[in-house]
Design a protein around this motif. Structure first.
Motif, PDB file in Angstrom:
ATOM      1  N   LEU A   1      65.475  87.463  15.808  1.00 14.52           N
ATOM      2  CA  LEU A   1      64.232  87.764  16.524  1.00 14.52           C
ATOM      3  C   LEU A   1      63.027  87.310  15.706  1.00 14.52           C
ATOM      4  O   LEU A   1      62.078  86.730  16.242  1.00 14.52           O
ATOM      5  CB  LEU A   1      64.147  89.264  16.806  1.00 14.52           C
ATOM      6  CG  LEU A   1      62.852  89.764  17.453  1.00 14.52           C
ATOM      7  CD1 LEU A   1      62.693  89.216  18.869  1.00 14.52           C
ATOM      8  CD2 LEU A   1      62.816  91.289  17.465  1.00 14.52           C
ATOM      9  N   ALA A   2      63.052  87.580  14.389  1.00 15.61           N
ATOM     10  CA  ALA A   2      61.943  87.147  13.526  1.00 15.61           C
ATOM     11  C   ALA A   2      61.818  85.632  13.529  1.00 15.61           C
ATOM     12  O   ALA A   2      60.713  85.088  13.523  1.00 15.61           O
ATOM     13  CB  ALA A   2      62.155  87.666  12.099  1.00 15.61           C
ATOM     14  N   GLY A   3      62.976  84.944  13.539  1.00 14.10           N
ATOM     15  CA  GLY A   3      62.936  83.488  13.562  1.00 14.10           C
ATOM     16  C   GLY A   3      62.378  82.948  14.861  1.00 14.10           C
ATOM     17  O   GLY A   3      61.562  82.021  14.869  1.00 14.10           O
ATOM     18  N   MET A   4      62.787  83.532  15.987  1.00 11.47           N
ATOM     19  CA  MET A   4      62.337  83.061  17.302  1.00 11.47           C
ATOM     20  C   MET A   4      60.854  83.365  17.526  1.00 11.47           C
ATOM     21  O   MET A   4      60.104  82.545  18.062  1.00 11.47           O
ATOM     22  CB  MET A   4      63.181  83.700  18.401  1.00 11.47           C
ATOM     23  CG  MET A   4      62.722  83.387  19.807  1.00 11.47           C
ATOM     24  SD  MET A   4      62.719  81.614  20.161  1.00 11.47           S
ATOM     25  CE  MET A   4      64.359  81.431  20.877  1.00 11.47           C
ATOM     26  N   THR A   5      60.412  84.547  17.103  1.00 11.66           N
ATOM     27  CA  THR A   5      59.011  84.935  17.301  1.00 11.66           C
ATOM     28  C   THR A   5      58.114  84.455  16.162  1.00 11.66           C
ATOM     29  O   THR A   5      56.910  84.692  16.179  1.00 11.66           O
ATOM     30  CB  THR A   5      58.883  86.461  17.431  1.00 11.66           C
ATOM     31  OG1 THR A   5      59.369  87.088  16.228  1.00 11.66           O
ATOM     32  CG2 THR A   5      59.675  86.976  18.622  1.00 11.66           C
TER      33      THR A   5
ATOM     34  N   GLU B   1      70.101  78.904  16.084  1.00 12.37           N
ATOM     35  CA  GLU B   1      69.578  78.266  14.875  1.00 12.37           C
ATOM     36  C   GLU B   1      68.109  78.602  14.691  1.00 12.37           C
ATOM     37  O   GLU B   1      67.298  78.380  15.596  1.00 12.37           O
ATOM     38  CB  GLU B   1      69.768  76.751  14.956  1.00 12.37           C
ATOM     39  CG  GLU B   1      71.231  76.334  15.053  1.00 12.37           C
ATOM     40  CD  GLU B   1      71.392  74.864  15.395  1.00 12.37           C
ATOM     41  OE1 GLU B   1      72.112  74.168  14.665  1.00 12.37           O
ATOM     42  OE2 GLU B   1      70.793  74.426  16.420  1.00 12.37           O
ATOM     43  N   ILE B   2      67.787  79.128  13.542  1.00 10.05           N
ATOM     44  CA  ILE B   2      66.394  79.435  13.211  1.00 10.05           C
ATOM     45  C   ILE B   2      66.091  78.927  11.806  1.00 10.05           C
ATOM     46  O   ILE B   2      66.987  78.807  10.970  1.00 10.05           O
ATOM     47  CB  ILE B   2      66.100  80.954  13.272  1.00 10.05           C
ATOM     48  CG1 ILE B   2      66.966  81.719  12.234  1.00 10.05           C
ATOM     49  CG2 ILE B   2      66.267  81.506  14.660  1.00 10.05           C
ATOM     50  CD1 ILE B   2      66.523  83.134  11.979  1.00 10.05           C
TER      51      ILE B   2
ATOM     52  N   GLU C   1      53.421  81.904   4.895  1.00  9.90           N
ATOM     53  CA  GLU C   1      53.020  80.501   4.980  1.00  9.90           C
ATOM     54  C   GLU C   1      53.885  79.724   5.967  1.00  9.90           C
ATOM     55  O   GLU C   1      53.394  78.837   6.670  1.00  9.90           O
ATOM     56  CB  GLU C   1      53.090  79.848   3.600  1.00  9.90           C
ATOM     57  CG  GLU C   1      51.979  80.294   2.659  1.00  9.90           C
ATOM     58  CD  GLU C   1      52.107  79.704   1.269  1.00  9.90           C
ATOM     59  OE1 GLU C   1      51.108  79.160   0.788  1.00  9.90           O
ATOM     60  OE2 GLU C   1      53.203  79.776   0.671  1.00  9.90           O
ATOM     61  N   TYR C   2      55.176  80.067   6.014  1.00  9.19           N
ATOM     62  CA  TYR C   2      56.090  79.336   6.899  1.00  9.19           C
ATOM     63  C   TYR C   2      56.505  80.165   8.121  1.00  9.19           C
ATOM     64  O   TYR C   2      57.266  79.698   8.952  1.00  9.19           O
ATOM     65  CB  TYR C   2      57.317  78.874   6.115  1.00  9.19           C
ATOM     66  CG  TYR C   2      56.947  77.926   4.993  1.00  9.19           C
ATOM     67  CD1 TYR C   2      56.666  76.592   5.256  1.00  9.19           C
ATOM     68  CD2 TYR C   2      56.817  78.387   3.683  1.00  9.19           C
ATOM     69  CE1 TYR C   2      56.293  75.726   4.242  1.00  9.19           C
ATOM     70  CE2 TYR C   2      56.443  77.532   2.658  1.00  9.19           C
ATOM     71  CZ  TYR C   2      56.178  76.209   2.937  1.00  9.19           C
ATOM     72  OH  TYR C   2      55.794  75.351   1.933  1.00  9.19           O
ATOM     73  N   GLN C   3      56.001  81.375   8.226  1.00  7.36           N
ATOM     74  CA  GLN C   3      56.219  82.245   9.385  1.00  7.36           C
ATOM     75  C   GLN C   3      57.707  82.287   9.779  1.00  7.36           C
ATOM     76  O   GLN C   3      58.087  81.943  10.905  1.00  7.36           O
ATOM     77  CB  GLN C   3      55.353  81.769  10.555  1.00  7.36           C
ATOM     78  CG  GLN C   3      53.860  81.871  10.267  1.00  7.36           C
ATOM     79  CD  GLN C   3      53.001  81.344  11.400  1.00  7.36           C
ATOM     80  OE1 GLN C   3      53.456  81.230  12.533  1.00  7.36           O
ATOM     81  NE2 GLN C   3      51.751  81.021  11.099  1.00  7.36           N
TER      82      GLN C   3
ATOM     83  N   LYS D   1      59.592  72.008  16.391  1.00  8.39           N
ATOM     84  CA  LYS D   1      58.436  72.572  15.686  1.00  8.39           C
ATOM     85  C   LYS D   1      58.871  73.604  14.652  1.00  8.39           C
ATOM     86  O   LYS D   1      58.426  73.586  13.502  1.00  8.39           O
ATOM     87  CB  LYS D   1      57.488  73.237  16.694  1.00  8.39           C
ATOM     88  CG  LYS D   1      56.258  73.874  16.058  1.00  8.39           C
ATOM     89  CD  LYS D   1      55.533  74.822  16.985  1.00  8.39           C
ATOM     90  CE  LYS D   1      56.106  76.206  16.937  1.00  8.39           C
ATOM     91  NZ  LYS D   1      55.758  76.905  15.680  1.00  8.39           N
ATOM     92  N   ARG D   2      59.757  74.517  15.076  1.00 12.49           N
ATOM     93  CA  ARG D   2      60.187  75.579  14.168  1.00 12.49           C
ATOM     94  C   ARG D   2      60.869  75.013  12.933  1.00 12.49           C
ATOM     95  O   ARG D   2      60.664  75.491  11.811  1.00 12.49           O
ATOM     96  CB  ARG D   2      61.093  76.568  14.901  1.00 12.49           C
ATOM     97  CG  ARG D   2      60.367  77.447  15.901  1.00 12.49           C
ATOM     98  CD  ARG D   2      61.216  78.610  16.377  1.00 12.49           C
ATOM     99  NE  ARG D   2      62.292  78.224  17.275  1.00 12.49           N
ATOM    100  CZ  ARG D   2      62.219  78.209  18.608  1.00 12.49           C
ATOM    101  NH1 ARG D   2      61.063  78.541  19.200  1.00 12.49           N
ATOM    102  NH2 ARG D   2      63.252  77.874  19.340  1.00 12.49           N
ATOM    103  N   PHE D   3      61.694  74.004  13.120  1.00 13.98           N
ATOM    104  CA  PHE D   3      62.431  73.466  11.976  1.00 13.98           C
ATOM    105  C   PHE D   3      61.591  72.539  11.103  1.00 13.98           C
ATOM    106  O   PHE D   3      61.931  72.313   9.938  1.00 13.98           O
ATOM    107  CB  PHE D   3      63.723  72.787  12.435  1.00 13.98           C
ATOM    108  CG  PHE D   3      64.846  73.766  12.628  1.00 13.98           C
ATOM    109  CD1 PHE D   3      65.576  74.221  11.538  1.00 13.98           C
ATOM    110  CD2 PHE D   3      65.125  74.280  13.884  1.00 13.98           C
ATOM    111  CE1 PHE D   3      66.588  75.156  11.709  1.00 13.98           C
ATOM    112  CE2 PHE D   3      66.133  75.216  14.060  1.00 13.98           C
ATOM    113  CZ  PHE D   3      66.868  75.661  12.961  1.00 13.98           C
TER     114      PHE D   3
END
Length: 577
Positions: A285-289, A326-327, A353-355, A451-453
């Protein structure tokens, strides 16, 4: 005179073994000696064999020793289990109460001292550990007055009479043992430098680092070997306006920490392997949000309940790949108590910094092993909050939502604290567009995943790999992570004496893997030995995936619940040639 000594006290859990080692080691630390201690204990409150092995030196040490100089035994099991570590000139100091028997296949000398009887005569048998400390002082020819300050600190709240009685017990043990010893049976340590240094476990350093790094909230559920982090912060966070909540389970702990970070408060949670398994959905959840959160994993023997009080390093794959889907995440692994402090502080910067989730990976030996620490430099701790917006936000066009998940070149989107004017956005665990609204569009999905990666393509971490490179072309490169560093360093000295050219790399950034740092070292070595406390060679496998050269890489593993000893790494690596 000798420049280092190994001392061990053992008995049944619950009869003061830990406090015996604590008093002995604190006093020597205050004299300026370097110490390294490791406790072997059972996963129960009382009963079962336990021992505390403490190494004392005039120089920096970061591992337990192969052998043993002095064994203090409160029961026969302590002798039976540990006597083989004693070298030929070693000494056993045993309580007369259990009629100790010295094994025939040892050249060590045994002295029988009436610990319990002497303590009882002074008022209570509970002081037998103080008698044992005094007897140990006699062997080392130490002035027992060095213990007065320590005893006062530990027992002062119980009244001066208790302090005086404990000092009497130390004196009684000292005098009894001194009368039995001859001059050639003492083990006199060279004088220490007298400098003041800290003496602490890795968990305390992690907690201090979190505090210095701006953490003001912790949510956690007690678990060995992570509980000391929570216990430390329970006392300290309220002093700076923070708080700790002991949650009903690990799932609640992680989601509370995520919620606090979403609200702009630096927060963490800490656990061990079983707890991390429960936290995995929340970490996703932290990775997705894209919500910052710091999670500490203190590795222990698994799987399931496994060996909850024993050493293991088998959570690497789980920490990198444990979440479904995958996060992006960052996994860092300090190797000393000092690094545990600085890395814990830096983890909060990385998270913001990298959220993304940042996992601080420790292991039981590092978390609970106690070692001498040079004074910490708080000026090295800086606070960086990344793209956290402040001040007044510009009005959103067409009165639409704020682009919390804006697709940016570096992958990091602007972040706002709830309640900021013009910062309204949607937050959901399903895939979403730039404004957080749910979206199942294929194009949007790819854009958001990419974007996330992108965020973790160029992680800036001070020392992704600790390197000791003495040779341009090495016969052997030894690679490790977490608490094996000191043991590897000691083994390298012996390998070099054997004529083997050895370089050393200790990985501190586990994920994303620092390929650019490791690859040249692998290429310039004839063989690579990866030292780790697990059965399958997880770090070795990660290296093969990221740097190749599988034909060079040899797994040096140990998974019996005990940490590596220097001679084990030395002999296993020497067999490669």
């Amino acid at each position: 005179m000798i420049n280092q000594l190994s001392w061990k006290v053992g008995g049944q859990q619950g009869e003061g073994i830990e406090s015996t080692g604590e008093i002995f080691s604190i006093a020597l630390n205050r004299l300026g000696y370097y110490l390294y201690g490791y406790r072997h204990f059972s996963s129960r409150i009382k009963g079962g064999h336990t021992n505390n092995k403490i190494r004392v030196s005039t120089k920096q040490i970061r591992s337990i020793s192969d052998d043993l100089d002095i064994l203090v035994a409160f029961d026969q099991e302590t002798i039976d289990v540990n006597y083989k570590e004693l070298h030929d000139n070693g000494i056993i100091i045993a309580d007369e109460k259990f009629s100790p028997k010295c094994p025939e296949d040892t050249n060590a000398t045994m002295y029988v001292v009436p610990f319990t009887e002497m303590a009882t005569n002074l008022g209570t048998s509970l002081m037998k550990n103080m008698v044992a400390v005094g007897a140990s002082c006699a062997v080392l020819d130490l002035d027992i007055h060095v213990f007065e300050e320590v005893v006062q600190e530990i027992f002062g709240r119980k009244g001066q009479q208790v302090v005086d009685k404990n000092m009497e017990a130390i004196k009684a043990g000292f005098e009894f043992m001194r009368d039995k010893l001859t001059d050639n049976q003492t083990m006199v340590l060279e004088k220490a430098d007298g400098k003041k240094r800290m003496f602490m476990i890795g968990n305390d350093a992690i907690a201090m680092g979190a505090l210095a790094g701006g953490c003001r909230f912790m949510a956690a559920y007690p678990i060995t070997p992570a509980s000391e982090i929570m216990e430390y912060l329970i006392k300290k966070l309220p002093l700076v306006g923070g708080t700790v909540i002991q949650t009903e389970d690990e799932i609640a702990a992680c989601t509370m920490a995520i919620g606090a970070n979403y609200g702009g408060i630096r927060a963490l949670t800490a656990s061990a392997g079983p707890g991390l398994s429960l936290k995995m959905e929340a970490i996703g959840l932290a990775g997705m949000t894209e919500t910052p959160v710091v999670i500490v994993d203190t590795q222990r023997g698994g799987p399931s309940t496994g060996l909850p009080t024993k050493q293991e390093q088998s959570d690497l794959m789980a920490m990198i790949y444990g979440t479904h889907g995958e996060i992006p995440k960052i996994v860092i692994a300090p190797s000393t108590v000092e690094e545990a402090f600085y890395d814990a502080a830096e983890a909060f910067n990385l998270a913001e910094e990298y959220q993304c989730p940042v996992i601080v990976l420790s292991d039981l030996q590092l978390s609970l092993g106690k070692q001498t620490v040079e004074p910490l430099d708080y000026s090295k701790v800086e606070i960086h909050r990344g793209k956290l917006m402040s001040g007044e936000l510009p009005e959103v066009e067409n009165k639409d939502y704020f682009k919390r998940y804006e697709v940016t070149e570096d992958g990091v989107s602007p972040r706002v604290i709830p309640g900021m004017k013009n910062g309204i956005h949607h937050v959901t665990g399903v895939e979403h567009n730039e404004m957080g609204k749910p979206s199942e569009s294929a194009a949007n999905r790819k854009a958001q995943m990419d974007k996330r990666f992108r965020k973790i393509e160029n992680i800036k971490f001070n020392t992704p790999v600790y390197k000791n490179v003495q040779h341009e072309e090495a016969d052997l490169l030894i690679v490790g992570f977490n608490s094996t560093r000191g043991t590897i360093e000691e083994a390298i000295g012996r390998l070099e004496a054997d004529g083997i050219k050895v370089n050393h790399a200790h990985v501190r950034l586990i994920h994303p893997f620092p390929t650019d740092e490791i690859l040249p070292l692998v290429q310039s070595a004839k063989k690579v030995a990866v030292v780790e406390n697990n059965a399958t060679g997880q770090l070795a496998n990660i290296m093969k995936m990221n740097v190749g050269h599988a034909e060079k890489i040899v797994k040096v593993t140990k998974y019996d619940g005990n940490p590596f000893l220097p001679h084990e790494i030395h002999s296993r690596c020497k067999e490669l040639f």
